[in-house]
Design a protein around this motif. Structure first.
Motif, PDB file in Angstrom:
ATOM      1  N   VAL A 275       0.062  10.465  14.217  1.00 39.95           N
ATOM      2  CA  VAL A 275       0.122  12.123  13.729  1.00 39.95           C
ATOM      3  C   VAL A 275      -0.836  12.873  14.719  1.00 39.95           C
ATOM      4  CG1 VAL A 275      -0.039  13.855  12.044  1.00 39.95           C
ATOM      5  CG2 VAL A 275       0.986  11.669  11.620  1.00 39.95           C
ATOM      6  N   GLY A 276      -2.208  12.476  14.515  1.00 42.87           N
ATOM      7  CA  GLY A 276      -3.165  13.235  15.499  1.00 42.87           C
ATOM      8  C   GLY A 276      -2.816  13.382  16.828  1.00 42.87           C
ATOM      9  N   LEU A 277      -2.052  12.303  17.497  1.00 43.57           N
ATOM     10  CA  LEU A 277      -1.895  12.284  18.880  1.00 43.57           C
ATOM     11  C   LEU A 277      -0.481  12.915  19.304  1.00 43.57           C
ATOM     12  CD1 LEU A 277      -2.921   8.598  19.384  1.00 43.57           C
ATOM     13  CD2 LEU A 277      -4.116  10.559  19.894  1.00 43.57           C
ATOM     14  N   VAL A 278       0.239  13.403  18.482  1.00 39.19           N
ATOM     15  CA  VAL A 278       1.490  14.191  18.891  1.00 39.19           C
ATOM     16  C   VAL A 278       1.033  15.492  19.180  1.00 39.19           C
ATOM     17  CG1 VAL A 278       3.918  14.768  17.967  1.00 39.19           C
ATOM     18  CG2 VAL A 278       2.912  12.627  17.225  1.00 39.19           C
ATOM     19  N   HIS A 279       1.438  15.913  20.224  1.00 40.38           N
ATOM     20  CA  HIS A 279       1.168  17.338  20.954  1.00 40.38           C
ATOM     21  C   HIS A 279       2.294  18.125  21.241  1.00 40.38           C
ATOM     22  CE1 HIS A 279      -3.199  16.929  21.005  1.00 40.38           C
ATOM     23  NE2 HIS A 279      -2.971  15.616  21.380  1.00 40.38           N
ATOM     24  N   ASN A 280       3.259  17.485  21.614  1.00 42.26           N
ATOM     25  CA  ASN A 280       4.484  18.322  22.217  1.00 42.26           C
ATOM     26  C   ASN A 280       5.906  18.142  21.443  1.00 42.26           C
ATOM     27  OD1 ASN A 280       3.010  19.547  24.130  1.00 42.26           O
ATOM     28  ND2 ASN A 280       3.160  17.375  25.398  1.00 42.26           N
ATOM     29  N   GLU A 281       6.361  16.931  21.475  1.00 43.67           N
ATOM     30  CA  GLU A 281       7.852  16.542  21.077  1.00 43.67           C
ATOM     31  C   GLU A 281       7.449  16.274  19.403  1.00 43.67           C
ATOM     32  OE1 GLU A 281       8.113  13.239  23.839  1.00 43.67           O
ATOM     33  OE2 GLU A 281       9.912  14.468  24.523  1.00 43.67           O
ATOM     34  N   SER A 282       7.956  17.247  18.560  1.00 43.84           N
ATOM     35  CA  SER A 282       7.782  17.369  17.103  1.00 43.84           C
ATOM     36  C   SER A 282       8.659  16.265  16.714  1.00 43.84           C
ATOM     37  CB  SER A 282       7.692  18.916  16.886  1.00 43.84           C
ATOM     38  OG  SER A 282       9.249  19.141  16.885  1.00 43.84           O
ATOM     39  N   TRP A 283       9.815  16.097  17.222  1.00 43.27           N
ATOM     40  CA  TRP A 283      10.550  15.140  16.455  1.00 43.27           C
ATOM     41  C   TRP A 283       9.924  13.532  16.348  1.00 43.27           C
ATOM     42  CZ3 TRP A 283      11.297  10.403  19.024  1.00 43.27           C
ATOM     43  CH2 TRP A 283      11.190  10.282  20.249  1.00 43.27           C
ATOM     44  N   ARG A 284       9.033  13.471  16.840  1.00 47.27           N
ATOM     45  CA  ARG A 284       8.137  11.974  16.826  1.00 47.27           C
ATOM     46  C   ARG A 284       7.641  12.008  15.423  1.00 47.27           C
ATOM     47  NH1 ARG A 284       5.112  11.366  22.650  1.00 47.27           N
ATOM     48  NH2 ARG A 284       7.047  11.112  24.152  1.00 47.27           N
ATOM     49  N   LEU A 285       7.464  13.246  14.782  1.00 47.19           N
ATOM     50  CA  LEU A 285       6.776  13.061  13.527  1.00 47.19           C
ATOM     51  C   LEU A 285       7.538  12.311  12.566  1.00 47.19           C
ATOM     52  CD1 LEU A 285       5.121  16.621  12.885  1.00 47.19           C
ATOM     53  CD2 LEU A 285       4.092  14.571  12.949  1.00 47.19           C
ATOM     54  N   PHE A 286       8.727  12.407  12.819  1.00 43.59           N
ATOM     55  CA  PHE A 286       9.661  11.487  11.703  1.00 43.59           C
ATOM     56  C   PHE A 286       9.647  10.156  11.789  1.00 43.59           C
ATOM     57  CE2 PHE A 286      11.461  16.056  11.972  1.00 43.59           C
ATOM     58  CZ  PHE A 286      11.764  16.144  10.730  1.00 43.59           C
ATOM     59  N   PRO A 287       9.581   9.377  12.668  1.00 44.50           N
ATOM     60  CA  PRO A 287       9.278   7.978  12.714  1.00 44.50           C
ATOM     61  C   PRO A 287       8.053   7.769  12.214  1.00 44.50           C
ATOM     62  CG  PRO A 287       9.780   8.748  15.195  1.00 44.50           C
ATOM     63  CD  PRO A 287      10.134   9.954  14.136  1.00 44.50           C
ATOM     64  N   ILE A 288       7.021   8.732  12.801  1.00 39.80           N
ATOM     65  CA  ILE A 288       5.668   8.292  12.084  1.00 39.80           C
ATOM     66  C   ILE A 288       5.616   8.614  10.676  1.00 39.80           C
ATOM     67  CG2 ILE A 288       3.336   9.394  12.363  1.00 39.80           C
ATOM     68  CD1 ILE A 288       3.908   9.944  15.246  1.00 39.80           C
ATOM     69  N   ALA A 289       6.167   9.505  10.182  1.00 42.09           N
ATOM     70  CA  ALA A 289       6.219   9.973   8.894  1.00 42.09           C
ATOM     71  C   ALA A 289       6.958   8.720   7.904  1.00 42.09           C
ATOM     72  CB  ALA A 289       7.066  11.143   8.400  1.00 42.09           C
ATOM     73  N   ALA A 290       7.977   8.115   8.438  1.00 43.43           N
ATOM     74  CA  ALA A 290       8.512   6.964   8.069  1.00 43.43           C
ATOM     75  C   ALA A 290       7.534   5.765   7.912  1.00 43.43           C
ATOM     76  CB  ALA A 290      10.099   6.562   8.655  1.00 43.43           C
ATOM     77  N   MET A 291       6.924   5.617   8.790  1.00 42.69           N
ATOM     78  CA  MET A 291       5.554   4.590   9.049  1.00 42.69           C
ATOM     79  C   MET A 291       4.706   4.670   7.784  1.00 42.69           C
ATOM     80  SD  MET A 291       3.268   3.657  12.092  1.00 42.69           S
ATOM     81  CE  MET A 291       4.662   3.573  13.378  1.00 42.69           C
ATOM     82  N   PHE A 292       4.124   6.039   7.692  1.00 47.39           N
ATOM     83  CA  PHE A 292       3.221   6.223   6.455  1.00 47.39           C
ATOM     84  C   PHE A 292       3.947   6.145   5.122  1.00 47.39           C
ATOM     85  CE2 PHE A 292       3.577  10.636   5.899  1.00 47.39           C
ATOM     86  CZ  PHE A 292       3.188  11.155   7.205  1.00 47.39           C
ATOM     87  N   ALA A 293       5.077   6.490   5.068  1.00 50.42           N
ATOM     88  CA  ALA A 293       5.699   6.807   3.807  1.00 50.42           C
ATOM     89  C   ALA A 293       6.040   5.363   3.479  1.00 50.42           C
ATOM     90  CB  ALA A 293       6.966   7.357   3.757  1.00 50.42           C
ATOM     91  N   THR A 294       6.458   4.296   4.344  1.00 45.90           N
ATOM     92  CA  THR A 294       6.796   3.099   4.028  1.00 45.90           C
ATOM     93  C   THR A 294       5.525   2.344   3.505  1.00 45.90           C
ATOM     94  OG1 THR A 294       8.742   3.085   5.431  1.00 45.90           O
ATOM     95  CG2 THR A 294       7.618   0.947   4.854  1.00 45.90           C
ATOM     96  N   GLY A 295       4.460   2.414   4.496  1.00 49.57           N
ATOM     97  CA  GLY A 295       3.045   1.818   4.193  1.00 49.57           C
ATOM     98  C   GLY A 295       2.517   2.203   2.931  1.00 49.57           C
ATOM     99  N   MET A 296       2.697   3.594   2.349  1.00 44.74           N
ATOM    100  CA  MET A 296       2.494   3.887   1.157  1.00 44.74           C
ATOM    101  C   MET A 296       3.129   3.325  -0.245  1.00 44.74           C
ATOM    102  SD  MET A 296       0.414   7.084  -0.214  1.00 44.74           S
ATOM    103  CE  MET A 296      -0.083   7.471  -1.977  1.00 44.74           C
ATOM    104  N   GLY A 297       4.395   3.383   0.273  1.00 45.72           N
ATOM    105  CA  GLY A 297       5.301   2.816  -0.937  1.00 45.72           C
ATOM    106  C   GLY A 297       5.121   1.223  -1.068  1.00 45.72           C
ATOM    107  N   LEU A 298       4.511   0.485  -0.158  1.00 43.04           N
ATOM    108  CA  LEU A 298       4.352  -0.943  -0.149  1.00 43.04           C
ATOM    109  C   LEU A 298       2.871  -0.990  -0.844  1.00 43.04           C
ATOM    110  CD1 LEU A 298       5.472  -2.310   3.188  1.00 43.04           C
ATOM    111  CD2 LEU A 298       6.614  -2.468   0.929  1.00 43.04           C
TER     112      LEU A 298
END
Length: 388
Positions: A275-298
């Motif tokens: 998340v801290g490294l995303v500077h331009n293409e905001s769509w990248r937040l969605f796979p990153i969000a899936a990553m930490f949401a999955t991590g938290m859910g586990l």
């Protein structure tokens, strides 16, 4: 939770009318959590004295007033007052759990609690979606709709909700203010679960900070409005539901709690760093969000299970209650600290620092199972880990 989901993604945009400051937004998030921390045990005790129905009605009408106040707020102090009232009125989970305990058998109680948790999760997802849609017609409309929903819910409960605690089962002692931190202090004295509790606290500080700060982050970095942030919140909620409802059932028998906890914390740490490294293409937040949401859910259910197993079966309620108090404290710390770091260091800093914190939680969890379980001489007897 429908009303909460309606409001929280919009909070930075509501506050922007008077101040553009991540610390203030963090302070509001911490205030909401602090009011829940202080009010929840008091409301639970009050429900033992005057009944569940009366306290639930107070909370529902209080939420309606809080949301209406937010819709009509013409100054920042009024917003602060509405958030404080909303936090106190929204701390009805212990009362709702007690209501379910009153109305279910021991065999069906876990199912009842599961349905309550699912209802809260779906309310959060649905609220985010509705809030994003309604915000196109003005930022006052979503809290006004939340107030209407809460008021109609309160009216329905007034008519249809029965009392589950008859007078002969109520406590006759007066309601006294208790120390909300006592349970947390007690569980931290137990060496067999202290490291895992530390990991839980770190995880919740990081996640609460992200949840409160991410809308402000996307607003300042990508120019996102309420609609785009609502989509992100809904997406994260759906990922969490799929993880806990489907993925966890598949992976738990294969990997066990220890590996799920470590793997979940690792995914969260990587997601925060990205998340801290995303500077331009905001769509990248969605796979990153899936990553930490999955991590938290586990990680969350796995850590909870490990703490429960190590605690033994004599004081499960006290240990899990103390853990919940620690989580509540973490929810107070996270928003304010992330907002302050955002303002003082930069937009990337809260997420990179959060990633390092989660790496620390991962390391604590891994080392906990490398070392033998400490033996305690107190009344709480540890049990062997399921995979030891």
């Amino acid at each position: 939770m429908l009303g909460y989901g309606l409001i929280m993604p919009l909070l930075p945009f509501i506050v922007k009318t008077w101040v553009s400051d991540a610390t203030v937004i963090g302070l509001l998030g911490s205030l909401y959590a602090a009011m829940q921390l202080l009010a929840a045990p008091l409301l639970g005790t009050l429900s033992d004295r005057i009944g569940r129905r009366s306290v639930l009605l107070i909370c529902l009408f209080g939420s309606a007033v809080a949301y209406l106040g937010l819709a009509l707020a013409g100054s920042l102090p009024l917003v602060i007052l509405a958030i404080a009232l909303g936090g106190a009125a929204g701390s009805s989970m212990p009362v709702a759990q007690a209501y379910i305990a009153d109305t279910t058998t021991a065999e069906r109680r876990a199912q009842g609690f599961g349905l309550l948790g699912a209802a809260f999760g779906l309310g959060l997802i649905g609220g985010s979606a509705i809030g994003g849609l309604l915000s196109q017609y003005g930022l006052a409309l979503p809290p006004a709709v939340a107030a209407t929903i809460a008021f109609l819910n309160a009216l329905w409960a007034t008519i249809a909700l029965p009392e589950t605690l008859p007078p002969n089962r109520r406590r006759i002692q007066p309601v006294r203010l208790t120390n909300p931190f006592a349970a947390a202090v007690t569980v931290l004295t137990l060496p067999q679960i202290r490291p895992l509790l530390g990991a839980v606290v770190i995880l919740n500080i990081a996640f609460a900070g992200l949840q409160n700060n991410v809308a402000y982050f996307t607003m300042t970095r990508f120019g996102w409005g309420p609609e785009q942030n609502a989509v992100l919140f809904v997406f994260v909620g759906l990922c969490a539901v799929v993880t806990q409802g489907v993925l966890l059932r598949i992976l738990q028998p294969l990997l066990g709690e220890r590996h799920l906890a470590g793997g979940g914390l690792g995914l969260m740490a990587l997601g925060f760093a990205l998340v801290g490294l995303v500077h331009n293409e905001s769509w990248r937040l969605f796979p990153i969000a899936a990553m930490f949401a999955t991590g938290m859910g586990l990680a969350v259910p796995a850590l909870t299970s490990l703490i429960s197993l190590r605690a033994g079966d004599r004081r499960q309620g006290a240990i899990l209650g103390g853990m919940q108090t620690l989580i509540s404290i973490a929810l107070v710390i996270g928003p304010l600290s992330f907002g302050f770091i955002f303002d003082q260091i930069g937009p990337d800093a809260p997420y990179l620092i959060g990633s390092l914190m989660l790496l620390g939680a991962w390391l604590i969890t891994v080392l906990t199972f490398v070392q033998p379980t400490p033996v305690t001489t107190g009344s709480l007897h540890p049990v062997e880990d399921s995979e030891a």
